[in-house]
Design a protein around this motif. Structure first.
Motif, mmCIF file in Angstrom:
data_model
loop_
_atom_site.group_PDB
_atom_site.id
_atom_site.type_symbol
_atom_site.label_atom_id
_atom_site.label_comp_id
_atom_site.label_asym_id
_atom_site.label_seq_id
_atom_site.Cartn_x
_atom_site.Cartn_y
_atom_site.Cartn_z
ATOM 1 N N ASN A 527 -52.834 64.119 -106.352
ATOM 2 C CA ASN A 527 -53.248 64.818 -107.563
ATOM 3 C C ASN A 527 -54.186 65.969 -107.219
ATOM 4 N N SER A 528 -54.739 66.617 -108.241
ATOM 5 C CA SER A 528 -55.577 67.797 -108.015
ATOM 6 C C SER A 528 -56.881 67.470 -107.306
ATOM 7 N N SER A 529 -57.231 66.176 -107.208
ATOM 8 C CA SER A 529 -58.425 65.768 -106.461
ATOM 9 C C SER A 529 -58.095 65.351 -105.036
ATOM 10 N N GLY A 530 -56.819 65.396 -104.691
ATOM 11 C CA GLY A 530 -56.411 65.012 -103.346
ATOM 12 C C GLY A 530 -56.175 63.529 -103.179
ATOM 13 N N ASN A 531 -56.167 62.771 -104.279
ATOM 14 C CA ASN A 531 -55.948 61.324 -104.215
ATOM 15 C C ASN A 531 -54.462 60.997 -104.343
ATOM 16 N N VAL A 532 -54.055 59.915 -103.677
ATOM 17 C CA VAL A 532 -52.646 59.530 -103.677
ATOM 18 C C VAL A 532 -52.254 58.958 -105.043
ATOM 19 N N LYS A 552 -50.708 69.263 -111.810
ATOM 20 C CA LYS A 552 -50.559 69.965 -110.539
ATOM 21 C C LYS A 552 -50.710 68.958 -109.396
ATOM 22 N N TYR A 553 -49.810 69.064 -108.440
ATOM 23 C CA TYR A 553 -49.752 68.087 -107.360
ATOM 24 C C TYR A 553 -49.625 68.784 -106.005
ATOM 25 N N TYR A 554 -49.857 67.975 -104.942
ATOM 26 C CA TYR A 554 -49.722 68.442 -103.569
ATOM 27 C C TYR A 554 -48.997 67.371 -102.775
ATOM 28 N N LEU A 555 -48.465 67.757 -101.620
ATOM 29 C CA LEU A 555 -47.689 66.830 -100.800
ATOM 30 C C LEU A 555 -48.345 66.626 -99.441
ATOM 31 N N ALA A 614 -57.500 74.221 -102.289
ATOM 32 C CA ALA A 614 -57.969 73.605 -103.532
ATOM 33 C C ALA A 614 -58.399 72.158 -103.342
ATOM 34 N N ILE A 615 -57.891 71.475 -102.323
ATOM 35 C CA ILE A 615 -58.250 70.068 -102.123
ATOM 36 C C ILE A 615 -59.021 69.849 -100.824
ATOM 37 N N VAL A 616 -59.426 70.944 -100.159
ATOM 38 C CA VAL A 616 -60.285 70.811 -98.979
ATOM 39 C C VAL A 616 -61.714 70.553 -99.447
ATOM 40 N N LYS A 617 -62.299 69.457 -99.007
ATOM 41 C CA LYS A 617 -63.650 69.081 -99.451
ATOM 42 C C LYS A 617 -64.738 69.683 -98.556
ATOM 43 N N GLN A 618 -64.479 69.801 -97.265
ATOM 44 C CA GLN A 618 -65.456 70.392 -96.338
ATOM 45 C C GLN A 618 -65.327 71.909 -96.399
ATOM 46 N N LYS A 619 -66.243 72.551 -97.093
ATOM 47 C CA LYS A 619 -66.171 73.998 -97.261
ATOM 48 C C LYS A 619 -66.775 74.721 -96.057
#
Length: 648
Positions: A527-532, A552-555, A614-619
């Motif tokens: 999902n948009s938070s990067g969770n499965v 919005k999703y990612y793979l 968008a889902i990278v947490k370490q900026k």
């Protein structure tokens, strides 16, 4: 001196002070936007035949040094930490290790240096000298990513070995080092010609050697030889902070390799020992181990009869155990002494039998619990007396506690979901005949088939599985006393409404995977938070996802080499890399009623560029830039400023 002369001197002094106070103001002089400049070093920068262990770097103004411990990197690495100090207009570095012969030393200050007054950054600065007859100038660069999720790993040590044996990483310190920034980027400087292997290490003990399994690491068997060639880059010349003056081509030396990607991981913890025991809840005793075991510890009560005294709850990895006390008399005892026999790793790395004596003391004593109960009873009694005086309904007997399961019903229930039950205490009885599921067809309710079963490996968890029909309303009804825990507490009647969304509320996604010969790929929908959200095995080159809510999703995909359905980490001593992980850099928007097909060549984009920002947490670290305030001020005043045409 006459009074007149004193007045003139005082006036001149005040004028000078006010003039200084107006520097950098809209009606005063120019700002100080000039970065510090090195005017002298000892030994001389890039000098050869150096012998002393003290380095002095002098600047043209007062400077400050930010976070020297983390930002300043010295190569070769210093086993005994050096002394790095900023004093006025100088930086003094005292190396405490004995200098090596015929070796290039580099002190990389990164962006740690700025002027003391305005904070103007000097930019990346590296000082070097050699104890031999030549200076080594090659550089090696790349990135370190977390192998599990491609997050950049900040602050990780990256080092080179010219010893190409597998034992070097565990027996000898690295010979050249760097540290990753917020983007996971590293640059190792002062490298000599030769053949190298590269490693990364989260060096917990500061010995520059992989010596603890808890240390994150990355390794590669690939060797390389550093090289360089002339190249051209484009630099921007700014007229002011908003307007570009020109783009210029600047010759520079391009060092290779500059695109190394290391995938970092933490090895599975196999050394087993007891971390701690606790009795935070007076009804259970928690035991926490560093690693799990197929065999449960043996427990022998020293001041109580331990036979059939416990119900044992284990975590999924069996490294956390909870011994629930069955007998109320034992629960009310403040100290339980027991002999614990379990398998523990000894100093040679072998599992051996170990015996500990444990004293389990509750966080709150029996006496305090009784006083707490008395306070609650008095409060309840006053509430009932108050209700009685008002003529309102009241109770004469305080209600006994009831068992209340936590029932998780997904919002916007999809036909492929299930309902979970989490019990607060292990059950002695679960009467599935007292659990009912009804479905509504037109205006009538009908019984629906379902299965309520324990979740494997989770003592207090249950799941309700049914053939949920899209667009249908259900009612979950549970009779009184359907569940009874090990203390005889029973559940109350429960009724929950469930609405299963229709097929028109969902979309479908088919992912055609190419670019790999791996037949074990599992694709995860994030999902948009990067969770499965969902996962699907790639079969005949396609992963299929159904009942996808709008969004919005990612793979992400991982190579499930051992077929256990989860991602597995690596092990250096077993020469095993972590299972490969890939990200699709493109966002996918799913809508209701849409059937979407996406083609994904997982090898078309380098690993370092795959994960969507968008889902990278370490900026990335915030780049320090000169503020160029004088150019802005000159533009506002319509006056020329000589320093405006400066490449940034």
């Amino acid at each position: 001196m006459s009074t007149k002369h004193l007045n003139i001197l005082a006036f001149a002094l005040v004028a000078a002070i006010m003039s200084c106070a107006r520097m950098g103001q809209p009606d005063g002089g120019w700002y100080d936007d000039t970065p510090p400049r090195v005017i002298y070093t000892s030994p001389a920068d890039k000098s050869t035949g150096a012998r002393g262990n003290k380095v002095i770097i002098a600047f043209d103004e007062f400077i400050k040094l930010e976070d020297a411990y983390n930002k300043v990197i010295i190569s070769p690495p210093q086993i005994e930490p050096p002394d790095i100090k900023a004093a006025g207009k100088r930086i003094i570095v005292t190396l405490k290790d004995t200098l090596k012969d015929n070796t290039t030393y580099t002190i990389d200050f990164s962006d740690a240096i700025s002027d003391n007054n305005e904070g103007n950054p000097m930019g990346s600065y590296t000082y070097s000298f050699s104890t031999g007859e030549r200076i080594d100038t090659f550089e090696v660069a790349g990135n370190v990513l977390n192998a599990a999720d491609h997050e950049p790993v900040k602050g990780m040590l990256v080092g080179l070995y010219d010893d190409l044996s597998d034992t070097a990483f565990t027996t000898r310190p690295m010979i050249r080092v760097s540290r990753t920034d917020g983007s996971g980027r590293f640059v190792i400087k002062g490298v000599a010609p030769g053949t190298y292997r590269i490693y990364a290490l989260q060096d917990a003990d500061g010995d520059y050697v992989y010596s603890q399994k808890s240390e994150m690491l990355a390794f590669s068997h690939t060797t390389f030889e550093p090289s360089c060639k002339p190249d051209i880059r484009q630099d921007t010349v700014w007229r002011d902070s908003l307007r570009i003056d020109s783009i210029i081509r600047v010759p520079y030396t391009h060092y290779y390799p500059d695109n190394i990607t290391l995938m970092a991981f933490t090895a599975p913890q196999t050394d087993r020992y007891l971390l701690k025991t606790e009795r935070a809840d007076h009804r259970k005793i928690g035991m926490f181990f560093t690693a799990g075991s197929d065999t449960l510890p043996g427990v022998r009560g020293l001041n109580f009869d331990s036979s059939n005294a416990f119900v044992v709850e284990t975590s999924e990895k069996r490294d956390t155990l909870y011994y629930w006390l069955r007998d109320t008399a034992l629960i009310n005892r403040d100290t339980l002494e027991m002999e614990l026999t379990y398998m523990m790793t000894d100093s040679t790395g072998l599992l051996v039998n170990n015996v500990d004596t444990i004293r389990a003391i509750p966080k709150m004593s029996y006496e305090k619990r009784q006083k707490e109960y008395e306070r609650e009873f008095e409060k309840w009694q006053k509430e009932q007396e108050k209700a009685k005086k008002k003529g309102e309904p009241y109770d004469s007997v305080m209600p006994v506690p009831t068992l209340i399961p936590a029932i998780q019903i997904p919002p916007g229930m999809a036909p492929d979901k299930k309902i979970t039950f989490e019990m607060p205490v292990p059950l002695a009885r679960c009467d599935t005949a007292a659990v009912h599921l009804y479905s509504k067809i037109d205006t009538l309710w009908y019984r629906s088939r379902f299965e309520l079963r324990p979740v494997n490996g989770r003592l207090r968890s249950y799941e309700l599985i049914a053939e949920w029909r899209p667009g249908t309303e259900y009612s979950l009804e549970i009779d009184s006393a359907a569940f009874e825990d090990i203390y005889g507490t029973v559940s109350v009647p429960i009724k929950k409404g469930i609405r299963v969304l229709s097929n028109d509320d969902f979309g479908t996604l088919l992912v055609n995977v190419s670019g790999t010969s791996d037949t074990t790929l599992t694709v995860e929908l994030l999902n948009s938070s990067g969770n499965v959200v969902k996962q699907a095995r790639v079969i005949d080159g396609t992963a299929e996802f159904y009942y996808i809510a709008e969004g919005k999703y990612y793979l992400r995909a991982f190579a499930d080499d051992n077929g256990n359905g989860v991602w597995d980490t690596g092990d250096y001593h077993a020469d095993r890399q972590p299972e490969a992980v890939y990200y699709n850099p493109k966002e996918i928007e799913c809508k209701a009623k849409w059937d979407i097909t996406r083609d994904w060549n997982i090898g078309s984009v380098p690993l370092v560029s795959q994960k969507p920002r968008a889902i990278v947490k370490q900026k990335a670290d915030k780049e320090k830039k000169l503020r160029n305030r004088n150019a802005d001020r000159a533009a506002k005043l319509g006056r020329p400023y000589p320093g405006a045409n400066t490449a940034k």
